[in-house]
Write a protein that holds these residues in place. Structure first.
Motif, PDB file in Angstrom:
ATOM      1  N   ARG A  79       9.051   2.993  -2.945  1.00  0.00           N
ATOM      2  CA  ARG A  79       9.182   3.766  -1.713  1.00  0.00           C
ATOM      3  C   ARG A  79      10.642   4.063  -1.393  1.00  0.00           C
ATOM      4  NH1 ARG A  79       4.878   0.440   1.875  1.00  0.00           N
ATOM      5  NH2 ARG A  79       3.006   1.319   0.944  1.00  0.00           N
ATOM      6  N   ALA A  80      11.519   3.209  -1.801  1.00  0.00           N
ATOM      7  CA  ALA A  80      12.938   3.399  -1.500  1.00  0.00           C
ATOM      8  C   ALA A  80      13.628   4.326  -2.502  1.00  0.00           C
ATOM      9  CB  ALA A  80      13.645   2.046  -1.467  1.00  0.00           C
ATOM     10  N   THR A  81      13.118   4.423  -3.725  1.00  0.00           N
ATOM     11  CA  THR A  81      13.813   5.205  -4.750  1.00  0.00           C
ATOM     12  C   THR A  81      13.176   6.564  -5.034  1.00  0.00           C
ATOM     13  OG1 THR A  81      12.579   4.102  -6.508  1.00  0.00           O
ATOM     14  CG2 THR A  81      14.745   3.192  -5.915  1.00  0.00           C
ATOM     15  N   ILE A  82      11.878   6.699  -4.934  1.00  0.00           N
ATOM     16  CA  ILE A  82      11.214   7.952  -5.310  1.00  0.00           C
ATOM     17  C   ILE A  82      11.605   9.110  -4.388  1.00  0.00           C
ATOM     18  CG2 ILE A  82       8.979   9.122  -5.456  1.00  0.00           C
ATOM     19  CD1 ILE A  82       7.892   6.683  -6.822  1.00  0.00           C
ATOM     20  N   PRO A  83      11.553   9.004  -3.053  1.00  0.00           N
ATOM     21  CA  PRO A  83      11.947  10.156  -2.228  1.00  0.00           C
ATOM     22  C   PRO A  83      13.386  10.607  -2.457  1.00  0.00           C
ATOM     23  CG  PRO A  83      10.676   8.615  -0.915  1.00  0.00           C
ATOM     24  CD  PRO A  83      10.950   7.939  -2.219  1.00  0.00           C
ATOM     25  N   PRO A  84      14.383   9.700  -2.491  1.00  0.00           N
ATOM     26  CA  PRO A  84      15.741  10.188  -2.772  1.00  0.00           C
ATOM     27  C   PRO A  84      15.871  10.796  -4.172  1.00  0.00           C
ATOM     28  CG  PRO A  84      15.853   8.006  -1.794  1.00  0.00           C
ATOM     29  CD  PRO A  84      14.426   8.279  -2.094  1.00  0.00           C
ATOM     30  N   ALA A  85      15.152  10.233  -5.152  1.00  0.00           N
ATOM     31  CA  ALA A  85      15.218  10.787  -6.505  1.00  0.00           C
ATOM     32  C   ALA A  85      14.616  12.185  -6.542  1.00  0.00           C
ATOM     33  CB  ALA A  85      14.500   9.869  -7.488  1.00  0.00           C
ATOM     34  N   LEU A  86      13.496  12.385  -5.838  1.00  0.00           N
ATOM     35  CA  LEU A  86      12.898  13.727  -5.778  1.00  0.00           C
ATOM     36  C   LEU A  86      13.828  14.690  -5.053  1.00  0.00           C
ATOM     37  CD1 LEU A  86       9.155  12.963  -4.992  1.00  0.00           C
ATOM     38  CD2 LEU A  86      10.106  13.882  -7.106  1.00  0.00           C
ATOM     39  N   PHE A  87      14.457  14.248  -3.967  1.00  0.00           N
ATOM     40  CA  PHE A  87      15.393  15.099  -3.237  1.00  0.00           C
ATOM     41  C   PHE A  87      16.590  15.475  -4.110  1.00  0.00           C
ATOM     42  CE2 PHE A  87      19.148  15.558  -0.514  1.00  0.00           C
ATOM     43  CZ  PHE A  87      18.748  16.660   0.204  1.00  0.00           C
ATOM     44  N   MET A 126       1.456 -11.620  -5.914  1.00  0.00           N
ATOM     45  CA  MET A 126       1.425 -10.606  -4.912  1.00  0.00           C
ATOM     46  C   MET A 126       2.830 -10.202  -4.456  1.00  0.00           C
ATOM     47  SD  MET A 126      -1.286  -9.438  -4.217  1.00  0.00           S
ATOM     48  CE  MET A 126      -2.397  -9.034  -3.014  1.00  0.00           C
ATOM     49  N   GLN A 127       3.687 -11.144  -4.485  1.00  0.00           N
ATOM     50  CA  GLN A 127       5.036 -10.902  -4.052  1.00  0.00           C
ATOM     51  C   GLN A 127       5.711  -9.825  -4.932  1.00  0.00           C
ATOM     52  OE1 GLN A 127       5.984 -11.327  -1.344  1.00  0.00           O
ATOM     53  NE2 GLN A 127       7.251 -13.106  -0.955  1.00  0.00           N
ATOM     54  N   VAL A 128       5.442  -9.864  -6.207  1.00  0.00           N
ATOM     55  CA  VAL A 128       6.033  -8.909  -7.131  1.00  0.00           C
ATOM     56  C   VAL A 128       5.512  -7.497  -6.855  1.00  0.00           C
ATOM     57  CG1 VAL A 128       6.215  -8.278  -9.580  1.00  0.00           C
ATOM     58  CG2 VAL A 128       6.319 -10.674  -8.893  1.00  0.00           C
ATOM     59  N   VAL A 129       4.249  -7.381  -6.533  1.00  0.00           N
ATOM     60  CA  VAL A 129       3.658  -6.079  -6.260  1.00  0.00           C
ATOM     61  C   VAL A 129       4.278  -5.496  -4.988  1.00  0.00           C
ATOM     62  CG1 VAL A 129       1.507  -4.902  -5.679  1.00  0.00           C
ATOM     63  CG2 VAL A 129       1.510  -6.662  -7.426  1.00  0.00           C
ATOM     64  N   LYS A 130       4.491  -6.309  -3.952  1.00  0.00           N
ATOM     65  CA  LYS A 130       5.101  -5.816  -2.717  1.00  0.00           C
ATOM     66  C   LYS A 130       6.532  -5.366  -2.958  1.00  0.00           C
ATOM     67  CE  LYS A 130       2.490  -8.383   0.712  1.00  0.00           C
ATOM     68  NZ  LYS A 130       2.569  -9.363   1.804  1.00  0.00           N
ATOM     69  N   ILE A 131       7.249  -6.122  -3.767  1.00  0.00           N
ATOM     70  CA  ILE A 131       8.632  -5.762  -4.082  1.00  0.00           C
ATOM     71  C   ILE A 131       8.649  -4.446  -4.872  1.00  0.00           C
ATOM     72  CG2 ILE A 131      10.698  -6.432  -5.359  1.00  0.00           C
ATOM     73  CD1 ILE A 131      10.048  -9.324  -4.593  1.00  0.00           C
ATOM     74  N   ALA A 132       7.731  -4.300  -5.819  1.00  0.00           N
ATOM     75  CA  ALA A 132       7.663  -3.079  -6.630  1.00  0.00           C
ATOM     76  C   ALA A 132       7.331  -1.872  -5.744  1.00  0.00           C
ATOM     77  CB  ALA A 132       6.626  -3.237  -7.730  1.00  0.00           C
ATOM     78  N   LYS A 133       6.383  -2.036  -4.800  1.00  0.00           N
ATOM     79  CA  LYS A 133       6.043  -0.943  -3.886  1.00  0.00           C
ATOM     80  C   LYS A 133       7.234  -0.579  -3.006  1.00  0.00           C
ATOM     81  CE  LYS A 133       1.048  -1.531  -3.456  1.00  0.00           C
ATOM     82  NZ  LYS A 133      -0.061  -1.822  -2.545  1.00  0.00           N
ATOM     83  N   ARG A 134       7.948  -1.582  -2.522  1.00  0.00           N
ATOM     84  CA  ARG A 134       9.103  -1.331  -1.665  1.00  0.00           C
ATOM     85  C   ARG A 134      10.200  -0.584  -2.436  1.00  0.00           C
ATOM     86  NH1 ARG A 134      11.219  -6.433   1.169  1.00  0.00           N
ATOM     87  NH2 ARG A 134       9.233  -6.205   2.238  1.00  0.00           N
ATOM     88  N   VAL A 135      10.425  -1.027  -3.676  1.00  0.00           N
ATOM     89  CA  VAL A 135      11.431  -0.356  -4.511  1.00  0.00           C
ATOM     90  C   VAL A 135      11.006   1.077  -4.799  1.00  0.00           C
ATOM     91  CG1 VAL A 135      12.476  -0.335  -6.811  1.00  0.00           C
ATOM     92  CG2 VAL A 135      12.331  -2.476  -5.519  1.00  0.00           C
TER      93      VAL A 135
END
Length: 109
Positions: free
Chosen positions: A12-20, A1-10
């Motif tokens: 959420r942190a990278t997709i909006p700036p990449a889209l911008f 589960m820890q890996v899934v939370k880390i993947a979601k956090r990453v």
């Protein structure tokens, strides 16, 4: 589960700036090279200068032709000058006229 939370956090942190960044890049490219961009604007200004130059040339040529046409009106023509010019162009002379020959470099007109 820890890996899934880390993947979601990453994500959420990278997709909006990449889209911008992608959206900014897209609009930046269109500002420079798009159909209504700066390069197209410069091209249109160059075409406008060429069109204005062509219009000035056409206006000048039209004025020359208008002057020539005005000179052809009946009141503007001097029959003696017209006769003299026509005979000099055709190299014709009457029998009672005195012909003064000119050298090749001495032109009457």
């Amino acid at each position: 589960m820890q890996v899934v939370k880390i993947a979601k956090r990453v994500m959420r942190a990278t997709i909006p700036p990449a889209l911008f960044i992608a959206l900014t890049g897209y609009f930046g490219w269109n500002v420079m090279r798009g159909e209504h961009g700066l390069h197209s604007y410069a091209t249109q200004l160059h075409l406008l200068d060429e069109a204005r130059s062509a219009q000035q040339d056409a206006t000048a040529e039209q004025e020359v032709w208008l002057r020539r046409v005005r000179g052809l009106k009946e009141g503007a023509l001097d029959t003696d000058l017209l006769d003299e010019r026509a005979r000099s162009m055709q190299n014709l002379a009457r029998q009672d006229e005195i012909v003064v020959p000119y050298a090749e470099h001495d032109h009457l007109y």
